[in-house]
Enzyme design. Structure first.
Site, PDB file in Angstrom:
ATOM      1  N   THR A   1      -6.841 -33.306 -23.298  1.00 21.85           N
ATOM      2  CA  THR A   1      -7.058 -34.380 -24.260  1.00 21.85           C
ATOM      3  C   THR A   1      -8.103 -35.383 -23.764  1.00 21.85           C
ATOM      4  O   THR A   1      -8.757 -36.048 -24.576  1.00 21.85           O
ATOM      5  CB  THR A   1      -5.738 -35.112 -24.568  1.00 21.85           C
ATOM      6  N   THR A   2      -8.309 -35.475 -22.439  1.00 20.58           N
ATOM      7  CA  THR A   2      -9.387 -36.309 -21.900  1.00 20.58           C
ATOM      8  C   THR A   2     -10.754 -35.800 -22.362  1.00 20.58           C
ATOM      9  O   THR A   2     -11.725 -36.560 -22.416  1.00 20.58           O
ATOM     10  CB  THR A   2      -9.312 -36.344 -20.363  1.00 20.58           C
TER      11      THR A   2
ATOM     12  N   TYR B   1       3.114 -36.559 -33.202  1.00 16.41           N
ATOM     13  CA  TYR B   1       3.353 -37.111 -34.537  1.00 16.41           C
ATOM     14  C   TYR B   1       4.605 -36.565 -35.221  1.00 16.41           C
ATOM     15  O   TYR B   1       5.395 -37.334 -35.757  1.00 16.41           O
ATOM     16  CB  TYR B   1       2.143 -36.921 -35.468  1.00 16.41           C
TER      17      TYR B   1
ATOM     18  N   ARG C   1       1.491 -40.565 -25.834  1.00 14.52           N
ATOM     19  CA  ARG C   1       0.546 -40.058 -26.835  1.00 14.52           C
ATOM     20  C   ARG C   1       1.237 -39.283 -27.960  1.00 14.52           C
ATOM     21  O   ARG C   1       0.734 -39.248 -29.073  1.00 14.52           O
ATOM     22  CB  ARG C   1      -0.487 -39.142 -26.167  1.00 14.52           C
TER      23      ARG C   1
ATOM     24  N   TYR D   1       3.167 -29.965 -20.861  1.00 16.20           N
ATOM     25  CA  TYR D   1       2.544 -31.267 -20.670  1.00 16.20           C
ATOM     26  C   TYR D   1       3.340 -32.284 -21.464  1.00 16.20           C
ATOM     27  O   TYR D   1       3.278 -32.319 -22.694  1.00 16.20           O
ATOM     28  CB  TYR D   1       1.073 -31.223 -21.117  1.00 16.20           C
TER      29      TYR D   1
ATOM     30  N   ILE E   1      -2.848 -33.656 -12.243  1.00 13.98           N
ATOM     31  CA  ILE E   1      -3.976 -33.374 -13.129  1.00 13.98           C
ATOM     32  C   ILE E   1      -4.513 -34.728 -13.551  1.00 13.98           C
ATOM     33  O   ILE E   1      -3.840 -35.496 -14.238  1.00 13.98           O
ATOM     34  CB  ILE E   1      -3.571 -32.505 -14.323  1.00 13.98           C
TER      35      ILE E   1
ATOM     36  N   LYS F   1       3.032 -30.677 -16.308  1.00 18.78           N
ATOM     37  CA  LYS F   1       2.319 -31.920 -16.043  1.00 18.78           C
ATOM     38  C   LYS F   1       3.170 -33.016 -16.649  1.00 18.78           C
ATOM     39  O   LYS F   1       3.309 -33.111 -17.872  1.00 18.78           O
ATOM     40  CB  LYS F   1       0.918 -31.890 -16.678  1.00 18.78           C
TER      41      LYS F   1
END
Length: 293
Positions: free
Chosen positions: A49-50, A112, A143, A138, A209, A167
């Protein structure tokens, strides 16, 4: 070699550099990859996502994966990010993305739609059964809007053969310690919080990470390696120097923060795709001050 053995240390979740036209700047991406490898990071994560993956179309994602494998050329392991909130669509991506050279797939929890713990379990079970490579969970509730409980992580680790690690970015140290206490011996547990990586390694995590590693690959990966060797006093000295950078980097948005640092270092242009925008002028000045510019 198991995923836990292969992915010890620092993995960097690569940014996606853009040019002034907001198209992908592959030359800059190549320079970033070289800087990461030269800096000593143990592995790379592409399409995390980065990397602003919510704003990339499928062809762009495929182009980035192909380019990354070509540029890395087997020098370090590469993990590919394939995550989201549409389980059926993710299964299609697992079948269509070039994963033959990947060490593993990193899959962010659904965002979401906030599934129950049972929904999270069956989502990841379906992905793992479809994936040609081991899956790393993850958990990033800041988020996604939903925390994956330690019990769900342990259930997946024990019951689904192709799930190889997590992660963990909940920021909940008790939850992290519960996972580390109860997970199978060959299950990879890495930090997803740069600022907490040092204490989490002290609790037993095998690495991180990282976002900050994009800007400070040598210092950050050196800190992690030093901590993994058990020299926490030396690791703390490195981490202490980085703490102000962590605070600036995540004050407004990721990856706006780390891209500002990398721009000031001459690695990339300071371009982001909407809805993400560059850092405010005041915060960008703090980036310059930190770097001594």
């Amino acid at each position: 070699m198991s995923v836990r053995q292969q992915l010890q240390g620092t993995g960097v979740a690569l940014v996606t550099p853009f040019g002034s036209n907001f198209e992908i700047d592959f030359e800059a991406l190549g320079n970033v990859i070289e800087a990461m490898i030269k800096g000593g990071v143990e592995y790379l994560v592409t399409l995390g996502t980065t990397g602003e993956t919510p704003t990339l179309d499928k062809q762009e994602k495929l182009d980035i994966v192909h380019y990354t494998f070509e540029k890395v050329a087997g020098r370090v392991p590469v993990v590919v990010g394939i995550g989201g909130n549409n389980t059926a669509e993710l299964i299609k991506e697992l079948h269509s993305f070039p994963l033959d050279k990947a060490a593993a797939v990193l899959s962010a929890a659904p965002y979401y739609n906030k599934p129950s713990q049972e929904g999270l379990f069956y989502h990841y079970k379906a992905l793992a059964e479809a994936s040609p490579k081991p899956v790393i969970l993850y958990n990033v509730p800041g988020r996604t809007g939903r925390n994956m409980a330690a019990a769900t992580t342990i259930r997946l680790a024990n019951e689904v053969a192709n799930i190889a690690g997590i992660k963990e970015a909940s920021g909940d140290m008790l939850q992290c310690m519960q996972i580390l206490r109860d997970c199978p011996d060959d299950f990879l547990v890495v930090s997803g919080d740069d600022a907490l990586a040092l204490p989490q390694i002290a609790c037993g995590m095998q690495g991180v990470i990282s976002v900050a590693g994009n800007a400070f690959p040598g210092d950050f990966s050196g800190m992690v390696r030093t901590a993994l060797k058990g020299d926490f006093a030396a690791a703390k000295r490195i981490n202490d120097r980085l703490m102000d950078a962590y605070e600036i980097m995540f004050a407004e948005n990721n990856p706006a923060g780390v891209k500002a640092f990398m721009h000031e270092q001459g690695l990339i242009g300071n371009y982001l795709r909407l809805p993400v925008v560059p850092l405010s002028a005041g915060l960008h000045k703090q980036v310059k001050n930190y770097l001594g510019h």
